[in-house]
Scaffold this motif. Structure first.
Motif, PDB file in Angstrom:
ATOM      1  N   LEU A  99      12.901  55.149  25.943  1.00 59.41           N
ATOM      2  CA  LEU A  99      11.623  54.420  25.776  1.00 59.41           C
ATOM      3  C   LEU A  99      11.701  53.135  25.849  1.00 59.41           C
ATOM      4  CD1 LEU A  99      10.624  56.722  22.830  1.00 59.41           C
ATOM      5  CD2 LEU A  99       9.826  57.013  25.318  1.00 59.41           C
TER       6      LEU A  99
ATOM      7  N   GLY B  26       9.717  49.252  24.956  1.00 61.00           N
ATOM      8  CA  GLY B  26       8.601  48.456  24.669  1.00 61.00           C
ATOM      9  C   GLY B  26       8.304  47.223  25.445  1.00 61.00           C
ATOM     10  N   ALA B  27       8.876  46.052  24.949  1.00 60.06           N
ATOM     11  CA  ALA B  27       8.666  45.259  26.024  1.00 60.06           C
ATOM     12  C   ALA B  27      10.244  44.407  26.405  1.00 60.06           C
ATOM     13  CB  ALA B  27       8.172  43.832  24.844  1.00 60.06           C
ATOM     14  N   GLY B  28      11.265  45.325  26.046  1.00 56.57           N
ATOM     15  CA  GLY B  28      12.692  44.923  26.343  1.00 56.57           C
ATOM     16  C   GLY B  28      13.237  43.815  25.792  1.00 56.57           C
ATOM     17  N   CYS B  29      12.985  43.530  24.636  1.00 59.58           N
ATOM     18  CA  CYS B  29      13.589  42.576  23.847  1.00 59.58           C
ATOM     19  C   CYS B  29      14.607  42.667  23.156  1.00 59.58           C
ATOM     20  CB  CYS B  29      12.335  41.966  22.719  1.00 59.58           C
ATOM     21  SG  CYS B  29      10.865  40.923  23.729  1.00 59.58           S
ATOM     22  N   SER B  30      15.109  43.693  23.386  1.00 62.59           N
ATOM     23  CA  SER B  30      16.376  43.977  22.744  1.00 62.59           C
ATOM     24  C   SER B  30      17.689  43.395  23.525  1.00 62.59           C
ATOM     25  CB  SER B  30      16.747  45.504  22.709  1.00 62.59           C
ATOM     26  OG  SER B  30      15.798  46.157  21.756  1.00 62.59           O
TER      27      SER B  30
ATOM     28  N   ALA C  97      19.692  49.557  24.505  1.00 63.25           N
ATOM     29  CA  ALA C  97      18.636  50.176  23.643  1.00 63.25           C
ATOM     30  C   ALA C  97      17.776  50.971  24.467  1.00 63.25           C
ATOM     31  CB  ALA C  97      18.176  49.644  22.232  1.00 63.25           C
TER      32      ALA C  97
ATOM     33  N   GLY D 245      11.830  36.993  15.675  1.00 59.45           N
ATOM     34  CA  GLY D 245      11.915  35.605  16.123  1.00 59.45           C
ATOM     35  C   GLY D 245      11.219  35.483  17.499  1.00 59.45           C
TER      36      GLY D 245
ATOM     37  N   THR E 162       7.074  44.534  20.944  1.00 59.56           N
ATOM     38  CA  THR E 162       5.896  45.490  20.496  1.00 59.56           C
ATOM     39  C   THR E 162       6.132  46.002  19.097  1.00 59.56           C
ATOM     40  OG1 THR E 162       6.903  47.669  21.341  1.00 59.56           O
ATOM     41  CG2 THR E 162       5.770  46.115  22.921  1.00 59.56           C
TER      42      THR E 162
ATOM     43  N   GLY F  65       8.611  49.066  19.525  1.00 54.16           N
ATOM     44  CA  GLY F  65       9.836  48.512  19.474  1.00 54.16           C
ATOM     45  C   GLY F  65      10.306  48.130  18.180  1.00 54.16           C
TER      46      GLY F  65
ATOM     47  N   HIS G 152      13.875  43.305  11.057  1.00 51.55           N
ATOM     48  CA  HIS G 152      13.639  42.191  10.016  1.00 51.55           C
ATOM     49  C   HIS G 152      13.061  40.869  10.445  1.00 51.55           C
ATOM     50  CE1 HIS G 152      17.596  41.566  11.563  1.00 51.55           C
ATOM     51  NE2 HIS G 152      17.323  40.252  11.483  1.00 51.55           N
TER      52      HIS G 152
ATOM     53  N   PHE H 285      15.880  54.172  16.795  1.00 50.38           N
ATOM     54  CA  PHE H 285      16.077  53.592  18.065  1.00 50.38           C
ATOM     55  C   PHE H 285      15.660  54.613  19.142  1.00 50.38           C
ATOM     56  CE2 PHE H 285      20.272  55.385  18.862  1.00 50.38           C
ATOM     57  CZ  PHE H 285      20.719  55.849  17.447  1.00 50.38           C
TER      58      PHE H 285
ATOM     59  N   PHE I  77       6.684  56.958  19.353  1.00 54.75           N
ATOM     60  CA  PHE I  77       5.437  56.674  18.542  1.00 54.75           C
ATOM     61  C   PHE I  77       4.152  56.715  19.289  1.00 54.75           C
ATOM     62  CE2 PHE I  77       8.992  54.034  16.112  1.00 54.75           C
ATOM     63  CZ  PHE I  77       9.097  55.016  15.297  1.00 54.75           C
TER      64      PHE I  77
ATOM     65  N   TYR J 246      23.453  46.336  13.916  1.00 52.76           N
ATOM     66  CA  TYR J 246      22.104  46.383  14.230  1.00 52.76           C
ATOM     67  C   TYR J 246      21.999  46.747  15.620  1.00 52.76           C
ATOM     68  CZ  TYR J 246      17.132  44.866  14.439  1.00 52.76           C
ATOM     69  OH  TYR J 246      15.846  44.869  14.667  1.00 52.76           O
TER      70      TYR J 246
HETATM   71  C1  LIG Z   1      14.174  36.014  21.000  1.00 56.04           C
HETATM   72  C2  LIG Z   1      14.530  37.168  20.085  1.00 56.04           C
HETATM   73  C3  LIG Z   1      14.397  37.031  18.635  1.00 56.04           C
HETATM   74  C4  LIG Z   1      14.537  38.144  17.888  1.00 56.04           C
HETATM   75  N1  LIG Z   1      14.586  37.971  16.393  1.00 56.04           N
HETATM   76  C5  LIG Z   1      14.644  39.097  15.835  1.00 56.04           C
HETATM   77  C6  LIG Z   1      14.576  39.068  14.514  1.00 56.04           C
HETATM   78  O1  LIG Z   1      14.223  38.053  13.773  1.00 56.04           O
HETATM   79  N2  LIG Z   1      14.735  40.183  13.578  1.00 56.04           N
HETATM   80  C7  LIG Z   1      14.885  41.517  14.172  1.00 56.04           C
HETATM   81  O2  LIG Z   1      15.060  42.473  13.640  1.00 56.04           O
HETATM   82  N3  LIG Z   1      15.039  41.534  15.651  1.00 56.04           N
HETATM   83  C8  LIG Z   1      14.782  40.322  16.298  1.00 56.04           C
HETATM   84  N4  LIG Z   1      15.119  40.642  17.965  1.00 56.04           N
HETATM   85  C9  LIG Z   1      15.144  41.845  18.403  1.00 56.04           C
HETATM   86  C10 LIG Z   1      13.905  42.619  18.778  1.00 56.04           C
HETATM   87  O3  LIG Z   1      12.797  42.505  17.823  1.00 56.04           O
HETATM   88  C11 LIG Z   1      14.054  44.092  18.885  1.00 56.04           C
HETATM   89  O4  LIG Z   1      14.904  44.330  19.800  1.00 56.04           O
HETATM   90  C12 LIG Z   1      12.955  44.984  18.781  1.00 56.04           C
HETATM   91  O5  LIG Z   1      13.399  46.214  18.865  1.00 56.04           O
HETATM   92  C13 LIG Z   1      12.350  44.539  20.539  1.00 56.04           C
HETATM   93  O6  LIG Z   1      11.096  45.196  20.740  1.00 56.04           O
HETATM   94  P1  LIG Z   1      10.569  45.640  21.975  1.00 56.04           P
HETATM   95  O7  LIG Z   1       9.222  46.173  21.921  1.00 56.04           O
HETATM   96  O8  LIG Z   1      10.920  44.822  23.086  1.00 56.04           O
HETATM   97  O9  LIG Z   1      11.441  47.028  22.177  1.00 56.04           O
HETATM   98  P2  LIG Z   1      12.656  47.449  23.226  1.00 56.04           P
HETATM   99  O10 LIG Z   1      13.664  46.355  23.119  1.00 56.04           O
HETATM  100  O11 LIG Z   1      12.149  47.644  24.430  1.00 56.04           O
HETATM  101  O12 LIG Z   1      13.106  49.005  22.567  1.00 56.04           O
HETATM  102  C14 LIG Z   1      13.951  48.757  21.224  1.00 56.04           C
HETATM  103  C15 LIG Z   1      14.102  50.268  20.913  1.00 56.04           C
HETATM  104  O13 LIG Z   1      12.699  50.924  20.580  1.00 56.04           O
HETATM  105  C16 LIG Z   1      12.587  52.179  21.410  1.00 56.04           C
HETATM  106  N5  LIG Z   1      11.052  52.358  21.429  1.00 56.04           N
HETATM  107  C17 LIG Z   1      10.336  51.149  22.203  1.00 56.04           C
HETATM  108  N6  LIG Z   1       8.961  51.713  21.930  1.00 56.04           N
HETATM  109  C18 LIG Z   1       9.241  52.856  21.286  1.00 56.04           C
HETATM  110  C19 LIG Z   1       8.084  54.250  20.809  1.00 56.04           C
HETATM  111  N7  LIG Z   1       6.974  53.790  21.128  1.00 56.04           N
HETATM  112  N8  LIG Z   1       8.439  55.076  20.153  1.00 56.04           N
HETATM  113  C20 LIG Z   1       9.891  55.040  19.835  1.00 56.04           C
HETATM  114  N9  LIG Z   1      10.714  54.422  20.315  1.00 56.04           N
HETATM  115  C21 LIG Z   1      10.384  53.165  21.060  1.00 56.04           C
HETATM  116  C22 LIG Z   1      13.570  51.752  22.373  1.00 56.04           C
HETATM  117  O14 LIG Z   1      13.855  53.212  23.182  1.00 56.04           O
HETATM  118  C23 LIG Z   1      14.577  51.137  22.066  1.00 56.04           C
HETATM  119  O15 LIG Z   1      15.581  51.915  21.303  1.00 56.04           O
HETATM  120  C24 LIG Z   1      14.815  39.409  18.859  1.00 56.04           C
HETATM  121  C25 LIG Z   1      14.861  39.706  20.118  1.00 56.04           C
HETATM  122  C26 LIG Z   1      14.662  38.348  20.745  1.00 56.04           C
HETATM  123  C27 LIG Z   1      14.763  38.429  22.211  1.00 56.04           C
END
Ligand SMILES: Cc1cc2nc3c(=O)[nH]c(=O)nc-3n(C[C@H](O)[C@H](O)[C@H](O)COP(=O)(O)OP(=O)(O)OC[C@H]3O[C@@H](n4cnc5c(N)ncnc54)[C@H](O)[C@@H]3O)c2cc1C
Length: 478
Positions: A55, A57-61, A65, A119, A124, A127, A134, A179, A185, A429
């Protein structure tokens, strides 16, 4: 989306899917879900055709993951509707693809801000809950999971569960921070935070070394709503770990003369030009020549000296968005790291060991000639989720540039640092980890917690359809 249409998508040539920092990549077929109906269909086809799904979300990991070599990456950004919001109580229900940016832009005018933000505002809701993210207020308000009232989750079996602290509580505590390994969700209900102003009162505190950074953060816990420390990774000797802490607090009723202005989303938008001159979109190109050891040494030193010179100016007011999403000021800043990208090594260390362990990580990086270009210090507190990364202590997030020449050395540096963190009772993490081995991964949580998690996973996803490169790297084949 019909099965026909989905078939066309998954049979497209495989796409390169990169971690946010671009340092990890694998090829997958990418599919897009826009409703629970399409999601259900995609799970069904994956079951029938024995395909695996990650899965996204926005690929911000920064980690792998949401990557799934040879399988499917299922993008959920299109499921981003707000399903309900009560402006009296601040309870909001939304689909998982809603970004933090869309969230605060919809609620701030009514005086509600997300209780925990990362940050970047581009992540999303799904995500951040899947990672149990945190913010800079972790020491005070816990993780995002602490503010989730309930969610619905579609399991790969096709069953949809409603989970809360009272209903399917085991899945609730495992899927938050799980994760994306239990199900997807489909809606999340959270309690937003009441704010009476769109501004924060921010105080910068310049500290000469790591010990002073940790002590000041500890002292400021009681009077701050947010605490974040920037650390100069190049400083050594008695200056090791020097940096600047930003301690912020919400304004109280009556302190903001114009709350109707500061609570408007328009007043929160980040400026479109840096220093009022350069269009933001150019900035990463201007940074590019400095993203090397001499350049970053200079930038870190300049930042430290400039902060020290201005410290007398003391507290200032800053918008919630500007304080929270500093990194979003420079769109595409990661591109300045060049084609190899960057990884982040964020370790969480119990308070009693933080000075020794975090200091040693900085020293070891310097000894190995692999100095982190950005260091960020935060204070954390424990939470009740099964595979939580939080500890009663501190985390230090270190950004390392990856190049073809240093990649192997960087991964062996991480192998050297892992036991130092783990021996102190520390954790890692999954949103940030790019390097953890299976052996180190097995030491993060007590064995019973991991077994309990894997047992819940077998119940929710008996065929192991949900898979990621990270899951296979840290837990082995399904
Ligand atoms: C510039 C920057 C700053 C950041 N700062 C912080 C910070 O201050 N604190 C912190 O904790 N993190 C921080 N992060 C990390 C970021 O918050 C996490 O990686 C977060 O999970 C990214 O959300 P995403 O929507 O891009 O999810 P994705 O990276 O796309 O996915 C993250 C995980 O969520 C799962 N997932 C996504 N959608 C669903 C769903 N609907 N149901 C079940 N599982 C799902 C995916 O399979 C994956 O395992 C930062 C990242 C960046 C790029």
């Amino acid at each position: 989306m019909s099965q026909e249409r989905w078939r066309v998508d998954v049979d497209d040539p495989q796409e390169r899917v990169e971690s946010w920092g671009r340092a990890l990549a694998s090829r997958s077929r990418v599919a897009y879900a826009t409703s629970v109906g399409t999601l259900r269909e995609i799970f069904e086809i994956a079951r029938r055709e024995r395909r695996t799904i990650a899965l996204r979300g926005a690929g911000c990991s920064y980690s792998d993951a949401f990557q799934n070599a040879g399988g499917i990456v299922l993008d959920l950004a299109g499921m981003n509707r707000i399903l309900g919001f009560d402006a009296e109580s601040g309870v909001l229900t939304a689909e998982p693809g809603l970004t933090i940016a869309q969230l605060w832009r919809s609620t701030l005018r009514d005086g509600w801000w997300p209780p925990v933000v990362t940050g970047t505002m581009f992540a999303t809701l799904g995500g951040i809950v899947a990672m149990n993210a945190h913010g800079k207020n972790n020491f005070k308000r816990g993780t995002i999971g602490d503010h989730v009232l309930s969610f619905t989750i579609l399991l790969p079996t096709g069953e949809e569960l409603r989970c809360s602290r009272d209903e399917n509580a085991d899945v609730f505590h495992a899927a938050i921070g799980g994760f994306g390994m239990l199900g997807c969700f489909t809606s999340l209900t959270i309690q937003m935070k009441r704010v009476v102003s769109g501004l924060l009162e921010v105080e910068p505190l310049v500290e000469p070394n790591l010990g002073a950074m940790l002590e000041t953060m500890e002292r400021r816990r009681a009077t701050s709503d947010y605490l974040v420390g920037w650390i100069d990774g190049f400083a050594s000797g008695s200056s090791l770990g020097r940096g600047v802490i930003h301690a912020a607090r919400y304004l109280h009723d009556g302190e903001d003369p114009h709350p109707e202005v500061t609570l408007s989303p328009a007043s929160q938008e980040l400026p479109t030009r840096i220093l009022g001159v350069f269009p933001k979109a150019w900035t990463w190109r201007l940074l590019r020549p400095f993203v090397n050891d001499p350049g970053m040494r200079l930038i870190n030193l300049a930042k430290y000296l400039a902060s020290r010179a201005h410290v007398e100016e003391h507290a200032y007011r800053q918008s919630l968005a500007a304080f929270s999403f500093l990194l979003d000021y420079v769109p595409g800043w990661k591109l300045a790291y060049g084609p190899g990208g960057l990884i982040q090594y964020q370790s969480f260390v119990p308070r009693a060991h933080a000075a020794r362990v975090l200091g040693r990580l900085l020293e070891l990086s310097q000894e190995r000639g692999l100095v982190p270009y950005l260091g960020v210090l935060k204070r954390h507190r424990p939470d009740p989720f099964l595979l939580t990364h939080a500890v009663d202590g501190f985390s230090l997030a270190l950004d390392y540039r990856v190049t073809a020449a240093n990649r192997a050395r960087l991964w062996s540096l991480a192998r050297e640092m892992d036991p130092i963190v783990l021996d102190s009772g520390g954790r890692f993490y999954f949103a940030k980890d790019a390097t953890l081995s299976r052996a180190s991964g097995a030491r993060i949580w007590p064995r019973e917690s991991v077994e309990r998690f894997l047992a819940i996973r077998r119940r929710c996803d008996p065929e192991g359809i949900l898979q990621t490169d990270l899951f296979r790297r840290v837990f082995g084949a399904a």
